[in-house]
Design a protein around this motif. Structure first.
Motif, PDB file in Angstrom:
ATOM      1  N   LEU A  12       0.829  -1.201   0.000  1.00 27.42           N
ATOM      2  CA  LEU A  12       0.000   0.000   0.000  1.00 27.42           C
ATOM      3  C   LEU A  12       0.867   1.256   0.000  1.00 27.42           C
ATOM      4  N   ILE A  13       1.871   1.297   0.875  1.00 24.94           N
ATOM      5  CA  ILE A  13       2.751   2.456   0.962  1.00 24.94           C
ATOM      6  C   ILE A  13       3.550   2.615  -0.325  1.00 24.94           C
ATOM      7  N   GLN A  14       4.039   1.508  -0.895  1.00 23.88           N
ATOM      8  CA  GLN A  14       4.788   1.574  -2.146  1.00 23.88           C
ATOM      9  C   GLN A  14       3.929   2.167  -3.260  1.00 23.88           C
ATOM     10  N   LYS A  15       2.699   1.716  -3.368  1.00 30.78           N
ATOM     11  CA  LYS A  15       1.793   2.205  -4.409  1.00 30.78           C
ATOM     12  C   LYS A  15       1.522   3.699  -4.247  1.00 30.78           C
ATOM     13  N   GLU A  16       1.228   4.120  -3.042  1.00 30.71           N
ATOM     14  CA  GLU A  16       0.891   5.524  -2.806  1.00 30.71           C
ATOM     15  C   GLU A  16       2.116   6.432  -2.929  1.00 30.71           C
ATOM     16  N   LEU A  17       3.277   5.977  -2.450  1.00 28.02           N
ATOM     17  CA  LEU A  17       4.502   6.778  -2.616  1.00 28.02           C
ATOM     18  C   LEU A  17       4.857   6.920  -4.090  1.00 28.02           C
ATOM     19  N   SER A  18       4.666   5.849  -4.858  1.00 28.07           N
ATOM     20  CA  SER A  18       4.932   5.914  -6.299  1.00 28.07           C
ATOM     21  C   SER A  18       4.071   6.979  -6.953  1.00 28.07           C
ATOM     22  N   GLU A  19       2.826   7.040  -6.550  1.00 30.09           N
ATOM     23  CA  GLU A  19       1.907   8.048  -7.094  1.00 30.09           C
ATOM     24  C   GLU A  19       2.339   9.462  -6.690  1.00 30.09           C
ATOM     25  N   SER A  36      11.255   1.255  -5.457  1.00 33.60           N
ATOM     26  CA  SER A  36      11.589  -0.142  -5.730  1.00 33.60           C
ATOM     27  C   SER A  36      10.907  -1.084  -4.751  1.00 33.60           C
ATOM     28  N   SER A  37      11.026  -0.769  -3.468  1.00 27.07           N
ATOM     29  CA  SER A  37      10.397  -1.598  -2.444  1.00 27.07           C
ATOM     30  C   SER A  37      10.234  -0.793  -1.167  1.00 27.07           C
ATOM     31  N   VAL A  38       9.394  -1.307  -0.294  1.00 33.73           N
ATOM     32  CA  VAL A  38       9.171  -0.700   1.022  1.00 33.73           C
ATOM     33  C   VAL A  38       9.218  -1.816   2.049  1.00 33.73           C
ATOM     34  N   LYS A  39       9.963  -1.602   3.111  1.00 33.01           N
ATOM     35  CA  LYS A  39      10.038  -2.554   4.220  1.00 33.01           C
ATOM     36  C   LYS A  39       9.456  -1.867   5.449  1.00 33.01           C
ATOM     37  N   VAL A  40       8.521  -2.537   6.114  1.00 35.78           N
ATOM     38  CA  VAL A  40       7.870  -1.985   7.295  1.00 35.78           C
ATOM     39  C   VAL A  40       8.334  -2.767   8.516  1.00 35.78           C
ATOM     40  N   SER A  41       8.606  -2.047   9.608  1.00 36.79           N
ATOM     41  CA  SER A  41       9.040  -2.701  10.844  1.00 36.79           C
ATOM     42  C   SER A  41       7.893  -3.546  11.420  1.00 36.79           C
ATOM     43  N   PRO A  42       8.210  -4.535  12.258  1.00 37.65           N
ATOM     44  CA  PRO A  42       7.161  -5.402  12.811  1.00 37.65           C
ATOM     45  C   PRO A  42       6.081  -4.661  13.602  1.00 37.65           C
ATOM     46  N   ASP A  43       6.434  -3.539  14.231  1.00 36.28           N
ATOM     47  CA  ASP A  43       5.427  -2.775  14.977  1.00 36.28           C
ATOM     48  C   ASP A  43       4.724  -1.735  14.102  1.00 36.28           C
ATOM     49  N   TYR A  50      12.892   2.169  -0.514  1.00 34.83           N
ATOM     50  CA  TYR A  50      14.071   2.118  -1.373  1.00 34.83           C
ATOM     51  C   TYR A  50      13.698   2.712  -2.719  1.00 34.83           C
ATOM     52  N   LEU A  51      14.426   3.766  -3.121  1.00 37.44           N
ATOM     53  CA  LEU A  51      14.100   4.518  -4.322  1.00 37.44           C
ATOM     54  C   LEU A  51      15.149   4.303  -5.393  1.00 37.44           C
ATOM     55  N   SER A  52      14.670   4.201  -6.606  1.00 38.26           N
ATOM     56  CA  SER A  52      15.536   4.113  -7.769  1.00 38.26           C
ATOM     57  C   SER A  52      15.437   5.441  -8.506  1.00 38.26           C
ATOM     58  N   LEU A  95      18.648   4.894  -1.127  1.00 41.38           N
ATOM     59  CA  LEU A  95      18.905   4.703  -2.560  1.00 41.38           C
ATOM     60  C   LEU A  95      19.009   3.221  -2.876  1.00 41.38           C
ATOM     61  N   ASP A  96      18.262   2.783  -3.870  1.00 42.78           N
ATOM     62  CA  ASP A  96      18.330   1.406  -4.353  1.00 42.78           C
ATOM     63  C   ASP A  96      19.246   1.407  -5.569  1.00 42.78           C
ATOM     64  N   ASP A  97      20.443   0.891  -5.393  1.00 42.14           N
ATOM     65  CA  ASP A  97      21.426   0.922  -6.475  1.00 42.14           C
ATOM     66  C   ASP A  97      21.548  -0.421  -7.188  1.00 42.14           C
ATOM     67  N   SER A  98      20.524  -1.240  -7.123  1.00 44.25           N
ATOM     68  CA  SER A  98      20.588  -2.557  -7.755  1.00 44.25           C
ATOM     69  C   SER A  98      20.685  -2.447  -9.281  1.00 44.25           C
ATOM     70  N   LEU A  99      20.076  -1.429  -9.884  1.00 46.75           N
ATOM     71  CA  LEU A  99      20.171  -1.264 -11.340  1.00 46.75           C
ATOM     72  C   LEU A  99      21.600  -0.920 -11.759  1.00 46.75           C
ATOM     73  N   ASP A 100      22.283  -0.086 -10.968  1.00 43.40           N
ATOM     74  CA  ASP A 100      23.684   0.232 -11.255  1.00 43.40           C
ATOM     75  C   ASP A 100      24.546  -1.023 -11.141  1.00 43.40           C
ATOM     76  N   TYR A 101      24.251  -1.846 -10.154  1.00 43.83           N
ATOM     77  CA  TYR A 101      24.989  -3.085  -9.944  1.00 43.83           C
ATOM     78  C   TYR A 101      24.809  -4.014 -11.146  1.00 43.83           C
ATOM     79  N   ILE A 102      23.584  -4.119 -11.647  1.00 42.89           N
ATOM     80  CA  ILE A 102      23.303  -4.954 -12.821  1.00 42.89           C
ATOM     81  C   ILE A 102      24.046  -4.429 -14.047  1.00 42.89           C
TER      82      ILE A 102
END
Length: 116
Positions: A12-19, A36-43, A50-52, A95-102
């Motif tokens: 949900l957060i990824q979708k709304e942040l993308s918008e 790219s992705s969002v990780k939420v803490s257990p609480d 993570y932004l590309s 920063l999500d640098d996975s594309l640079d790594y690829i």
């Protein structure tokens, strides 16, 4: 391991942040920011997004700017998810640098093929 609730809130957060970032593209002078992705803490109190960034040479500069405006972005996010979430998590952007790594790996493989 991520719970089902964490995964749903992350999506949900990824979708709304993308918008939100898509709407802000005009203000960033041709720099495209995608989530790219969002990780939420257990609480559910902290969300790491993570932004590309394209072009990638402006990545560090854009992440700094976005982190400075994290409170405003959190407010905009809260307005969009107010009926799904009671409390909007604190946001931190990385920063999500996975594309640079690829790209580096592809360049190395191409150089190896040309050397043969």
């Amino acid at each position: 391991m991520e719970s089902t609730r964490q995964a749903k809130i992350s999506r949900l957060i990824q979708k709304e942040l993308s918008e939100i970032f898509r709407q802000q593209t005009a203000k960033t002078h041709g720099v495209i920011v995608s989530v790219s992705s969002v990780k939420v803490s257990p609480d559910l109190s902290i969300a790491r997004a993570y932004l590309s960034v394209f072009p990638s040479d402006k990545g560090a500069e854009m992440i700094e700017s976005i982190n400075r405006n994290a409170r405003t972005i959190r407010y905009e996010l809260a307005q969009k998810v107010r009926f799904q979430l009671r409390k909007t998590p604190e946001l931190s952007f990385h920063l999500d640098d996975s594309l640079d790594y690829i790209e580096k790996i592809d360049a190395l493989l191409d150089a190896d093929k040309k050397a043969e």
